[in-house]
Scaffold this motif. Structure first.
Motif, mmCIF file in Angstrom:
data_model
loop_
_atom_site.group_PDB
_atom_site.id
_atom_site.type_symbol
_atom_site.label_atom_id
_atom_site.label_comp_id
_atom_site.label_asym_id
_atom_site.label_seq_id
_atom_site.Cartn_x
_atom_site.Cartn_y
_atom_site.Cartn_z
ATOM 1 N N ILE A 257 23.500 27.371 -26.229
ATOM 2 C CA ILE A 257 22.791 27.181 -25.415
ATOM 3 C C ILE A 257 21.122 26.415 -25.795
ATOM 4 N N VAL A 258 20.518 26.370 -27.288
ATOM 5 C CA VAL A 258 19.429 25.226 -27.910
ATOM 6 C C VAL A 258 19.738 23.955 -27.139
ATOM 7 N N CYS A 259 21.348 23.646 -27.497
ATOM 8 C CA CYS A 259 22.362 22.203 -26.997
ATOM 9 C C CYS A 259 21.553 22.358 -26.009
ATOM 10 N N ARG A 260 22.381 22.840 -24.545
ATOM 11 C CA ARG A 260 21.774 23.033 -23.206
ATOM 12 C C ARG A 260 20.548 22.171 -23.401
ATOM 13 N N SER A 261 19.647 22.746 -23.656
ATOM 14 C CA SER A 261 18.151 22.768 -22.988
ATOM 15 C C SER A 261 17.975 21.506 -23.575
ATOM 16 N N ASP A 262 17.998 21.430 -25.472
ATOM 17 C CA ASP A 262 17.769 20.070 -26.253
ATOM 18 C C ASP A 262 18.411 19.000 -24.899
ATOM 19 N N SER A 263 19.896 18.513 -24.479
ATOM 20 C CA SER A 263 19.871 17.388 -23.947
ATOM 21 C C SER A 263 19.653 17.905 -22.620
ATOM 22 N N GLY A 264 18.541 18.326 -21.908
ATOM 23 C CA GLY A 264 18.540 19.106 -20.329
ATOM 24 C C GLY A 264 19.440 19.493 -19.556
ATOM 25 N N ALA A 336 11.629 19.374 -32.956
ATOM 26 C CA ALA A 336 11.141 19.400 -31.349
ATOM 27 C C ALA A 336 10.627 20.636 -31.442
ATOM 28 N N ALA A 337 10.424 21.536 -32.312
ATOM 29 C CA ALA A 337 8.540 22.437 -32.240
ATOM 30 C C ALA A 337 8.267 21.629 -32.079
ATOM 31 N N LEU A 338 8.109 20.288 -33.512
ATOM 32 C CA LEU A 338 6.934 19.583 -34.536
ATOM 33 C C LEU A 338 6.356 18.570 -32.483
ATOM 34 N N ILE A 339 7.637 18.170 -31.879
ATOM 35 C CA ILE A 339 7.014 17.386 -30.547
ATOM 36 C C ILE A 339 6.369 17.970 -30.278
ATOM 37 N N ALA A 340 6.224 19.991 -29.801
ATOM 38 C CA ALA A 340 5.707 20.313 -29.116
ATOM 39 C C ALA A 340 4.721 20.548 -29.439
ATOM 40 N N THR A 341 4.478 21.134 -30.479
ATOM 41 C CA THR A 341 3.347 20.238 -30.806
ATOM 42 C C THR A 341 1.755 19.195 -31.303
ATOM 43 N N GLY A 342 2.815 18.039 -30.741
ATOM 44 C CA GLY A 342 2.672 17.166 -30.966
ATOM 45 C C GLY A 342 2.304 16.088 -32.271
ATOM 46 N N ARG A 343 3.182 16.177 -32.700
ATOM 47 C CA ARG A 343 3.492 15.676 -33.738
ATOM 48 C C ARG A 343 4.526 14.966 -34.188
ATOM 49 N N PRO A 344 5.046 14.015 -33.082
ATOM 50 C CA PRO A 344 5.832 13.443 -33.407
ATOM 51 C C PRO A 344 6.746 12.453 -33.877
ATOM 52 N N GLU A 345 5.437 12.352 -35.220
ATOM 53 C CA GLU A 345 6.132 10.951 -36.258
ATOM 54 C C GLU A 345 6.661 12.118 -37.480
ATOM 55 N N ARG A 346 6.022 13.191 -37.439
ATOM 56 C CA ARG A 346 6.573 14.296 -38.211
ATOM 57 C C ARG A 346 8.349 14.708 -37.366
ATOM 58 N N ARG A 369 15.491 12.495 -28.096
ATOM 59 C CA ARG A 369 15.208 11.727 -26.157
ATOM 60 C C ARG A 369 14.061 12.080 -25.980
ATOM 61 N N MET A 370 13.957 13.033 -26.612
ATOM 62 C CA MET A 370 12.945 14.009 -25.760
ATOM 63 C C MET A 370 11.509 13.636 -27.275
ATOM 64 N N LEU A 371 11.436 12.689 -27.818
ATOM 65 C CA LEU A 371 10.720 11.979 -28.009
ATOM 66 C C LEU A 371 9.493 11.059 -26.918
ATOM 67 N N GLU A 372 10.323 10.577 -25.374
ATOM 68 C CA GLU A 372 10.164 9.939 -25.168
ATOM 69 C C GLU A 372 9.769 10.406 -23.714
ATOM 70 N N ARG A 373 9.971 11.626 -23.615
ATOM 71 C CA ARG A 373 9.452 12.525 -22.707
ATOM 72 C C ARG A 373 7.442 12.996 -22.915
ATOM 73 N N PRO A 374 7.451 13.048 -21.963
ATOM 74 C CA PRO A 374 5.715 13.390 -21.414
ATOM 75 C C PRO A 374 5.577 15.082 -22.518
ATOM 76 N N VAL A 375 4.982 15.054 -22.996
ATOM 77 C CA VAL A 375 5.086 16.974 -23.304
ATOM 78 C C VAL A 375 2.847 17.684 -23.719
ATOM 79 N N GLU A 376 3.740 18.885 -23.136
ATOM 80 C CA GLU A 376 2.352 19.444 -23.033
ATOM 81 C C GLU A 376 1.886 20.160 -24.518
ATOM 82 N N VAL A 377 1.610 19.436 -25.312
ATOM 83 C CA VAL A 377 0.562 19.886 -26.708
ATOM 84 C C VAL A 377 -0.297 21.475 -26.261
#
Length: 378
Positions: A257-264, A336-346, A369-377
């Motif tokens: 289920i998680v991988c289906r979400s990460d893949s879109g 994925a969680a770090l991306i959601a918190t606005g820490r793309p480098e980590r 690919r999630m790194l390329e999407r705009p994410v609301e922090v």
């Protein structure tokens, strides 16, 4: 509730025994006998059983899928006689021995004989020390006998342990069916454990075993790693129908289920709604699930708490008790969680570690690919 109580009861008994022994020492019990009792209790709960398994597992038809010792960060990982082995920085976690049974001749009889021998050694050693010696040796014997009683009370419902093999297996002729592995599946599981996805796939695509065994979740893990989510779901359903461990199956189903979400394929909200009931098999203690179940960290992210997901996934991503394959999944969850918190480098660093653990994991590219999407922090 019963499963949780069964897992913590040995510790409760140890703490209660320590308190009682302290009181007995004040009333005249020799301190060395009390100390020996504590040592015997500690030895009898797991180390003695683990040593017996190491010495006799092949006689019973068993083969190790993976072995780990300790917890925390990985100190060393490699293979010993073809078996994946990892050592953790902190030795407090004890050994983890994952093994399966080959469909050898008379597997029930062989497992029963090994189990009877294990209990005889445990009880015989305890009785000999308790009756023939004094001081610390006598205390160790009493401690071994007390843990034997505890094993009898708690072990019978759990398959493949010594108590179950002695008391239950003789009366259930088909009880071992869904615990049997083919040589091909054991080889594939060891490769999957090490994160070598293409090699595991090649083994599974090879000739079918001569003797039919139950569907293994190894094939679902390989399909999941390669992004074949429908195939993974199909294999999980078949394994559940054949009686596999539901906790293991639900752990893989949660990852699908998680991988289906990460893949879109699924939105985070939809994935969260699907994931929550799958994780119910692990109980209702949310803090415990965050510590021990990888999917719980992803659920926290889907539910709008990425910081909790970061804390939980960070522990899983370096846990020596997990295989490199599942540490790589945890690294993707952490990223994925770090991306959601606005820490793309980590997040990029976490993905790099995941790629080193399991280069063939498709989920790594999905999270990248999630790194390329705009994410609301949040």
């Amino acid at each position: 509730m019963i499963h949780h109580l069964r897992s913590v009861l040995p510790r409760i008994v140890l703490v209660a025994g320590t308190v009682v022994l302290s009181a007995k020492v004040d009333h005249g019990l020799p301190p060395w006998t009390a100390l020996g009792f504590l040592i015997g209790t500690l030895l009898g709960q797991e180390p003695l059983s683990d040593l017996w398994v190491l010495l006799t597992h092949r006689l019973g038809g068993g083969r190790f899928l993976g072995v780990s010792y300790g917890c925390g960060r990985v100190l060393w990982q490699g293979t010993v006689a073809g078996v994946p082995v990892s050592l953790g920085l902190r030795p407090t976690g004890g050994p983890r021995l994952d093994w399966g049974l080959l469909p050898v001749r008379a597997p029930r009889l062989r497992l029963w004989a090994c189990s009877v021998g294990r209990l005889a050694v445990h009880g015989g050693l305890g009785a000999w020390l308790a009756l023939s010696f004094t001081g610390a040796a006598r205390g160790i014997g009493l401690g071994l006998l007390s843990t034997l009683v505890l094993l009898v009370l708690l072990g019978a419902p759990s398959p493949l342990n010594s108590i179950w093999a002695v008391l239950v297996l003789p009366f259930r002729p088909r009880a071992l069916e869904h615990h049997l592995w083919s040589t091909r599946d054991i080889t594939a599981e060891r490769l999957l454990w090490r994160g070598r996805i293409p090699e595991a796939r090649a083994v599974l695509d090879g000739p079918a075993p001569a003797r039919a065994v139950r569907t293994r979740l190894t094939a679902a893990g390989v399909a999941l790693a390669e992004g074949r989510h429908d195939e993974a779901d199909r294999i999980i359903g078949l394994a559940l129908a054949q009686g596999c461990d539901p906790r293991e199956a639900h752990a893989v189903a949660a990852a699908v289920i998680v991988c289906r979400s990460d893949s879109g394929e699924l939105t985070p909200a939809t994935a969260g709604a699907l994931l929550a009931p799958v994780l119910e098999v692990f109980g209702h203690d949310e803090r415990a699930k965050l510590r021990h179940v990888q999917g719980a960290a992803d659920l926290a992210r889907f539910n709008g708490d990425p910081e909790a997901a970061v804390r939980a996934a960070r522990r899983h991503a370096v846990d020596a008790r997990l295989s490199p394959h599942w540490r790589a999944h945890a690294g993707c969850t952490l990223a994925a969680a770090l991306i959601a918190t606005g820490r793309p480098e980590r997040a990029g660093e976490a993905l790099a570690r995941a790629r080193r653990e399991c280069p063939g994991l498709t989920r790594i590219a999905d999270v990248e690919r999630m790194l390329e999407r705009p994410v609301e922090v949040r």
